[in-house]
Design a protein around this motif. Structure first.
Motif, PDB file in Angstrom:
ATOM      1  N   SER A  88     -59.514 -23.772  12.613  1.00  0.00           N
ATOM      2  CA  SER A  88     -59.277 -23.434  11.195  1.00  0.00           C
ATOM      3  C   SER A  88     -60.692 -23.352  10.447  1.00  0.00           C
ATOM      4  O   SER A  88     -60.750 -22.426   9.562  1.00  0.00           O
ATOM      5  N   ARG A  89     -61.687 -23.981  11.305  1.00  0.00           N
ATOM      6  CA  ARG A  89     -63.143 -23.924  10.603  1.00  0.00           C
ATOM      7  C   ARG A  89     -63.998 -23.736  11.845  1.00  0.00           C
ATOM      8  O   ARG A  89     -63.658 -24.344  13.075  1.00  0.00           O
ATOM      9  N   LEU A  90     -65.035 -23.289  11.780  1.00  0.00           N
ATOM     10  CA  LEU A  90     -66.075 -23.092  12.669  1.00  0.00           C
ATOM     11  C   LEU A  90     -66.380 -24.486  13.408  1.00  0.00           C
ATOM     12  O   LEU A  90     -66.747 -24.493  14.719  1.00  0.00           O
ATOM     13  N   SER A  91     -66.329 -25.538  12.738  1.00  0.00           N
ATOM     14  CA  SER A  91     -66.606 -26.781  13.419  1.00  0.00           C
ATOM     15  C   SER A  91     -65.572 -27.513  14.095  1.00  0.00           C
ATOM     16  O   SER A  91     -65.610 -28.498  14.874  1.00  0.00           O
ATOM     17  N   ARG A 110     -71.966 -27.722  13.624  1.00  0.00           N
ATOM     18  CA  ARG A 110     -71.705 -28.642  12.090  1.00  0.00           C
ATOM     19  C   ARG A 110     -71.442 -27.774  11.023  1.00  0.00           C
ATOM     20  O   ARG A 110     -71.272 -28.260  10.026  1.00  0.00           O
ATOM     21  N   ASN A 111     -71.497 -26.336  11.275  1.00  0.00           N
ATOM     22  CA  ASN A 111     -71.199 -25.488  10.147  1.00  0.00           C
ATOM     23  C   ASN A 111     -69.426 -25.487  10.044  1.00  0.00           C
ATOM     24  O   ASN A 111     -68.820 -25.353  11.000  1.00  0.00           O
ATOM     25  N   SER A 112     -68.991 -26.034   8.536  1.00  0.00           N
ATOM     26  CA  SER A 112     -67.637 -25.972   8.340  1.00  0.00           C
ATOM     27  C   SER A 112     -67.088 -24.901   7.686  1.00  0.00           C
ATOM     28  O   SER A 112     -65.866 -24.876   7.061  1.00  0.00           O
ATOM     29  N   GLU A 113     -67.688 -23.562   8.052  1.00  0.00           N
ATOM     30  CA  GLU A 113     -67.053 -22.531   7.327  1.00  0.00           C
ATOM     31  C   GLU A 113     -65.889 -22.107   7.886  1.00  0.00           C
ATOM     32  O   GLU A 113     -65.497 -22.260   9.083  1.00  0.00           O
ATOM     33  N   GLU A 114     -64.891 -21.621   6.801  1.00  0.00           N
ATOM     34  CA  GLU A 114     -63.273 -21.267   7.329  1.00  0.00           C
ATOM     35  C   GLU A 114     -63.545 -20.125   8.127  1.00  0.00           C
ATOM     36  O   GLU A 114     -64.087 -19.172   7.969  1.00  0.00           O
ATOM     37  N   PHE A 120     -60.730 -14.260  22.589  1.00  0.00           N
ATOM     38  CA  PHE A 120     -61.164 -14.126  23.826  1.00  0.00           C
ATOM     39  C   PHE A 120     -61.875 -12.819  24.092  1.00  0.00           C
ATOM     40  O   PHE A 120     -61.166 -12.020  24.019  1.00  0.00           O
ATOM     41  N   LEU A 121     -63.178 -12.728  24.382  1.00  0.00           N
ATOM     42  CA  LEU A 121     -63.729 -11.591  25.075  1.00  0.00           C
ATOM     43  C   LEU A 121     -63.514 -11.517  26.611  1.00  0.00           C
ATOM     44  O   LEU A 121     -63.107 -10.218  26.972  1.00  0.00           O
ATOM     45  N   ASP A 122     -63.383 -12.321  27.170  1.00  0.00           N
ATOM     46  CA  ASP A 122     -63.219 -12.832  28.527  1.00  0.00           C
ATOM     47  C   ASP A 122     -62.683 -14.142  28.665  1.00  0.00           C
ATOM     48  O   ASP A 122     -62.606 -14.986  27.718  1.00  0.00           O
ATOM     49  N   CYS A 123     -62.714 -14.611  29.996  1.00  0.00           N
ATOM     50  CA  CYS A 123     -62.222 -15.842  30.084  1.00  0.00           C
ATOM     51  C   CYS A 123     -63.376 -17.116  29.798  1.00  0.00           C
ATOM     52  O   CYS A 123     -62.958 -18.394  29.875  1.00  0.00           O
ATOM     53  N   ASN A 124     -64.659 -16.488  29.537  1.00  0.00           N
ATOM     54  CA  ASN A 124     -65.391 -17.347  29.427  1.00  0.00           C
ATOM     55  C   ASN A 124     -66.300 -17.288  28.140  1.00  0.00           C
ATOM     56  O   ASN A 124     -67.117 -18.138  27.566  1.00  0.00           O
ATOM     57  N   VAL A 125     -66.146 -15.974  27.447  1.00  0.00           N
ATOM     58  CA  VAL A 125     -66.883 -15.712  26.052  1.00  0.00           C
ATOM     59  C   VAL A 125     -65.756 -15.655  25.109  1.00  0.00           C
ATOM     60  O   VAL A 125     -64.654 -15.082  25.072  1.00  0.00           O
ATOM     61  N   LEU A 126     -66.119 -16.362  23.856  1.00  0.00           N
ATOM     62  CA  LEU A 126     -65.510 -16.506  22.696  1.00  0.00           C
ATOM     63  C   LEU A 126     -66.270 -15.744  21.408  1.00  0.00           C
ATOM     64  O   LEU A 126     -67.232 -15.648  21.305  1.00  0.00           O
ATOM     65  N   LEU A 127     -65.465 -14.872  20.712  1.00  0.00           N
ATOM     66  CA  LEU A 127     -65.881 -14.416  19.432  1.00  0.00           C
ATOM     67  C   LEU A 127     -65.058 -15.012  18.306  1.00  0.00           C
ATOM     68  O   LEU A 127     -63.736 -15.110  18.350  1.00  0.00           O
ATOM     69  N   LEU A 128     -65.935 -15.469  17.455  1.00  0.00           N
ATOM     70  CA  LEU A 128     -65.393 -16.239  16.048  1.00  0.00           C
ATOM     71  C   LEU A 128     -65.868 -15.409  14.871  1.00  0.00           C
ATOM     72  O   LEU A 128     -66.937 -15.228  14.846  1.00  0.00           O
ATOM     73  N   CYS A 129     -64.925 -15.140  13.987  1.00  0.00           N
ATOM     74  CA  CYS A 129     -65.310 -14.663  12.637  1.00  0.00           C
ATOM     75  C   CYS A 129     -65.080 -15.517  11.477  1.00  0.00           C
ATOM     76  O   CYS A 129     -63.919 -16.048  11.497  1.00  0.00           O
ATOM     77  N   CYS A 130     -66.137 -15.569  10.830  1.00  0.00           N
ATOM     78  CA  CYS A 130     -65.870 -16.593   9.624  1.00  0.00           C
ATOM     79  C   CYS A 130     -65.473 -15.721   8.335  1.00  0.00           C
ATOM     80  O   CYS A 130     -65.747 -14.494   8.494  1.00  0.00           O
TER      81      CYS A 130
END
Length: 154
Positions: A88-91, A110-114, A120-130
């Motif tokens: 739910s948060r980056l942290s 340590r960033n607690s931004e929501e 999943f971009l592939d089985c190793n790489v993740l994309l996260l959007c705040c």
């Protein structure tokens, strides 16, 4: 993915006693993962065989976040094993193996931004959007490395 009216149809009632804000099918399985209030835990469900329309609860994946935290955003993949990416948060971003409920990755931030979304971009790489628009990339092969912010043209 699942499509209403093609893969399932709710005529009355429902299958969950709590609100479902996100529902993802785990590829190559008969499992579904849902998230929603009152906390950021995940619920795992199994869709019964072709001759039945029953969706039954299999397990819950608890998170460290307590009640009052935003509901977890989720993404699924079935490359090595059925995994769910959630947080739910980056942290609090982590990957859990769906069937064993074992954590296979925890993001180092340590960033607690929501979060507003993750994938999943592939089985190793993740994309996260705040929610503030910051995009971050994470590599599962480097679990202790900090999340890298992606520069986006304005």
């Amino acid at each position: 993915g699942l499509c209403p009216e093609r893969d399932f149809k709710v005529e009355c009632g429902g299958f969950s006693n709590r609100p479902v804000y996100s529902l993802k099918h785990v590829p190559d399985t008969s499992l579904l993962v849902t998230s929603g209030p009152p906390d950021s835990s995940l619920q795992v469900w199994q869709v019964s065989a072709e001759d039945s329309d029953v969706i039954k609860s299999v397990s819950a994946i608890p998170t460290e976040n307590g009640t009052g935290e935003p509901w977890a955003k989720i993404a699924t993949i079935s490359a090595r094993a059925p995994w769910v990416l959630h947080g739910s948060r980056l942290s609090s971003v982590q990957i859990t193996e769906v069937e064993s409920r074992k954590n296979v990755y925890v993001a180092a931030s340590r960033n607690s931004e929501e979060l507003s979304g993750l994938a999943f971009l592939d089985c190793n790489v993740l994309l996260l959007c705040c929610t503030q628009g910051q995009l971050c990339l994470a590599d599962v092969r480097q679990p202790q490395s900090p999340l890298e912010a992606v520069s986006v043209p304005s």
